[in-house]
Structure formats: structure tokens, C-alpha cells
Write a protein that holds these residues in place. Structure first.
Motif, PDB file in Angstrom:
ATOM      1  N   SER A  21       0.870  -1.274  -0.129  1.00 34.04           N
ATOM      2  CA  SER A  21      -0.102  -0.104  -0.015  1.00 34.04           C
ATOM      3  C   SER A  21       0.805   1.389   0.133  1.00 34.04           C
ATOM      4  N   ARG A  46      -7.538  -2.355   3.124  1.00 34.17           N
ATOM      5  CA  ARG A  46      -8.397  -2.649   1.973  1.00 34.17           C
ATOM      6  C   ARG A  46      -8.961  -1.308   1.410  1.00 34.17           C
ATOM      7  N   TYR A  47      -8.792  -0.229   2.286  1.00 32.76           N
ATOM      8  CA  TYR A  47      -9.431   1.167   1.857  1.00 32.76           C
ATOM      9  C   TYR A  47      -8.432   2.060   1.661  1.00 32.76           C
ATOM     10  N   ASN A  48      -8.888   3.294   0.950  1.00 38.23           N
ATOM     11  CA  ASN A  48      -7.644   4.315   1.045  1.00 38.23           C
ATOM     12  C   ASN A  48      -8.063   5.259   2.082  1.00 38.23           C
ATOM     13  N   ASN A  49      -6.866   5.871   2.668  1.00 38.92           N
ATOM     14  CA  ASN A  49      -7.112   6.659   3.676  1.00 38.92           C
ATOM     15  C   ASN A  49      -7.109   8.286   3.111  1.00 38.92           C
ATOM     16  N   ARG A  74      -2.176   3.698  -0.835  1.00 34.62           N
ATOM     17  CA  ARG A  74      -3.138   3.363  -1.759  1.00 34.62           C
ATOM     18  C   ARG A  74      -3.804   2.153  -1.417  1.00 34.62           C
ATOM     19  N   LYS A  75      -4.932   2.039  -1.222  1.00 35.73           N
ATOM     20  CA  LYS A  75      -5.273   0.223  -0.987  1.00 35.73           C
ATOM     21  C   LYS A  75      -4.895  -0.723  -1.931  1.00 35.73           C
ATOM     22  N   MET A  77      -6.208  -4.070  -3.463  1.00 37.06           N
ATOM     23  CA  MET A  77      -7.455  -5.036  -4.064  1.00 37.06           C
ATOM     24  C   MET A  77      -6.980  -6.455  -4.061  1.00 37.06           C
ATOM     25  N   THR A 102     -10.475 -10.671   6.092  1.00 34.88           N
ATOM     26  CA  THR A 102     -10.641  -9.195   6.635  1.00 34.88           C
ATOM     27  C   THR A 102     -10.536  -9.181   7.915  1.00 34.88           C
ATOM     28  N   ALA A 117     -11.609  -0.298  11.312  1.00 30.91           N
ATOM     29  CA  ALA A 117     -11.019   1.017  10.800  1.00 30.91           C
ATOM     30  C   ALA A 117     -10.448   1.720  12.034  1.00 30.91           C
ATOM     31  N   PRO A 149     -17.685  -4.685   6.607  1.00 31.59           N
ATOM     32  CA  PRO A 149     -17.454  -3.640   5.993  1.00 31.59           C
ATOM     33  C   PRO A 149     -16.573  -2.608   6.732  1.00 31.59           C
ATOM     34  N   SER A 181     -10.847  -2.674   8.256  1.00 30.69           N
ATOM     35  CA  SER A 181     -10.229  -2.067   7.180  1.00 30.69           C
ATOM     36  C   SER A 181      -8.812  -2.702   6.596  1.00 30.69           C
TER      37      SER A 181
END
Length: 237
Positions: free
Chosen positions: A135, A166-169, A176-177, A179, A196, A200, A224, A227
Motif C-alpha cells: 500500500s 482494504r480502503y484508501n485513507n 493506496r489500498k 485490492m 479481513t 477501521a 465492511p 479496514s
């Protein structure tokens, strides 16, 4: 030559970002004694132990491991606690000052390497790991090259291990996340595990004062909100 210059520029960018971050005020949010950090460490350890046991096996004494972007060596020390032989472990880093901290904190015999993974021997490791490393690489071509180098260093039948976001901050443009489809494209292995984990960070910090059962239940019931992920893939023999 242009590709080499682009790769060097990305490495220089990453090193500059981490030099500015390490030792700064932002580190206070990740202090080892904070309740949310204690919870995160416990969850990572549970998932990691389960995945390693079901892939490389429960006897780590003969497993040859390369930890990419090893930082101060925390993952390698964890493996030693679980039975790994220091002489079978190697850590690579772009920043010499991180290795200066890793060496005195870790068991003698670990091999430390400052520089790119591309210089390590082909098919020399049973396990190649990268913890919140991919990332940090923004350039897609450099990511692809890093993944290719990890696969090259891995022996046939060995495993790649990735722990990452898993996600962008939105507050951090320097990461960068990663995938799942990227991982599957990087490494065409025939066996994979993906899980997962971790609430978060903003949510975990907000709930840190509550009993651990609250955060564990929320993480279990609301995927979901997780993070991070842990992923392992085996290279075909």
C-alpha cells in the motif's frame, strides 16, 4: 533506463515519506500500550497464527523467511517466538535507520539487507511476507515489480503473505489500498487464503475505552468496517 529511473523515484518518495513519519507526533496514535493497538495486535496474531499453521505448518524451525520492508523486525521476532531459527530469517528495508533499530532488538543470526528485494537470490525462501508495504507503493509498475520480485525469491511450493489496507485513507495521500483482484493478478498461485480483520482505526480509537467484547462483536458483525486483510497464496511446485 526510464523505467529504472521511475522505480528509483518511487523508492526515494517512499523513503522520504517514512523518514518524515517515523519519530513524529503521529506515532503516538500507535503506541504499544493504547487499548486499540493492543486489540489490533491480538487480532493480527490470532489470524496470522491460524494462517501460518494451515499453510507453512506448525514447525517453523526449518522455514526460510524473507520479510519485505521489515521495519524494526517485529514480524521476524514473532516468528522466532513461535520456533523459527534466526539464521533462516532475512529482513529487507529501504531505510538503514530502521535496521539500526532492528539489529539490537532481535536475535543474532538474522540476515538484514538494506536495499531492493531484486538483489536477493531466486527461489531462496519458503515464506515471503510484506506487512503494510504494498500500500505504500503508489506507482502501479513499481507495485508489479515488487510483487514479481517476491514471487521470484519464493521457492516452488512456498507461500507469499500480505497484510495490508482494504480502503484508501483520505487523510493520507501517500498510501493506496490493495485490492483482492490485484493480489490474484500478481501471483497466479493455486491455493489462496484471504481474511479481513481489524476495525477501521477511527472507529477503533472511538471505542477504545469500551470493553473488548464490544469491538470484537462489531468487527465480527460488520465486515465492511474491517479496514485490513491478510492474504496468503502458494506458488505451484
Amino acid at each position: 533506463m526510464t523505467a529504472q529511473l521511475d522505480h528509483q523515484a518511487e523508492q526515494d518518495r517512499i523513503a522520504s515519506v517514512y523518514r518524515g513519519w517515523h519519530g513524529g507526533a503521529a506515532l503516538a496514535r500507535y503506541a504499544w500500550h493504547r487499548p486499540d493497538i493492543v486489540y489490533q495486535h491480538a487480532m493480527r496474531t490470532r489470524v496470522l497464527s491460524r494462517m501460518l499453521a494451515s499453510t507453512v505448518g506448525t514447525d517453523l524451525g526449518k522455514i526460510r523467511t524473507v520479510d519485505v520492508g521489515c521495519g524494526t523486525g517485529g514480524f521476524l521476532r514473532q516468528l522466532i517466538d513461535w520456533g523459527a531459527t534466526p539464521a533462516n530469517l532475512a529482513g529487507t528495508e529501504l531505510q538503514e535507520d530502521r535496521l539500526d533499530l532492528a539489529r539490537p532488538r532481535s536475535a543474532p543470526g538474522i540476515h538484514w539487507h538494506c536495499g531492493a528485494l531484486s538483489t536477493l537470490p531466486t527461489a531462496s525462501a519458503d515464506l515471503v511476507s510484506a506487512h503494510t508495504v504494498i500500500s505504500s507503493v503508489i506507482d502501479p509498475e513499481v507495485r508489479q515489480q515488487l510483487a514479481a520480485d517476491m514471487w521470484r525469491v519464493l521457492k516452488p511450493g512456498g507461500w507469499c503473505l500480505v497484510f495490508d489496507f482494504r480502503y484508501n485513507n483520505p487523510r493520507n495521500p501517500h498510501v493506496r489500498k490493495v485490492m483482492r483482484k490485484e493480489l490474484d493478478a500478481y501471483w497466479p498461485g493455486h491455493r489462496q487464503q484471504y481474511q479481513t480483520l481489524l476495525l477501521a482505526p477511527p472507529v477503533a480509537r472511538a471505542l477504545a475505552a469500551l470493553p473488548a467484547l464490544v469491538t470484537e462483536s462489531l468487527a465480527a458483525l460488520a465486515p465492511p468496517l474491517r479496514s485490513h486483510f491478510m492474504y496468503m497464496v502458494q506458488k505451484e511446485r
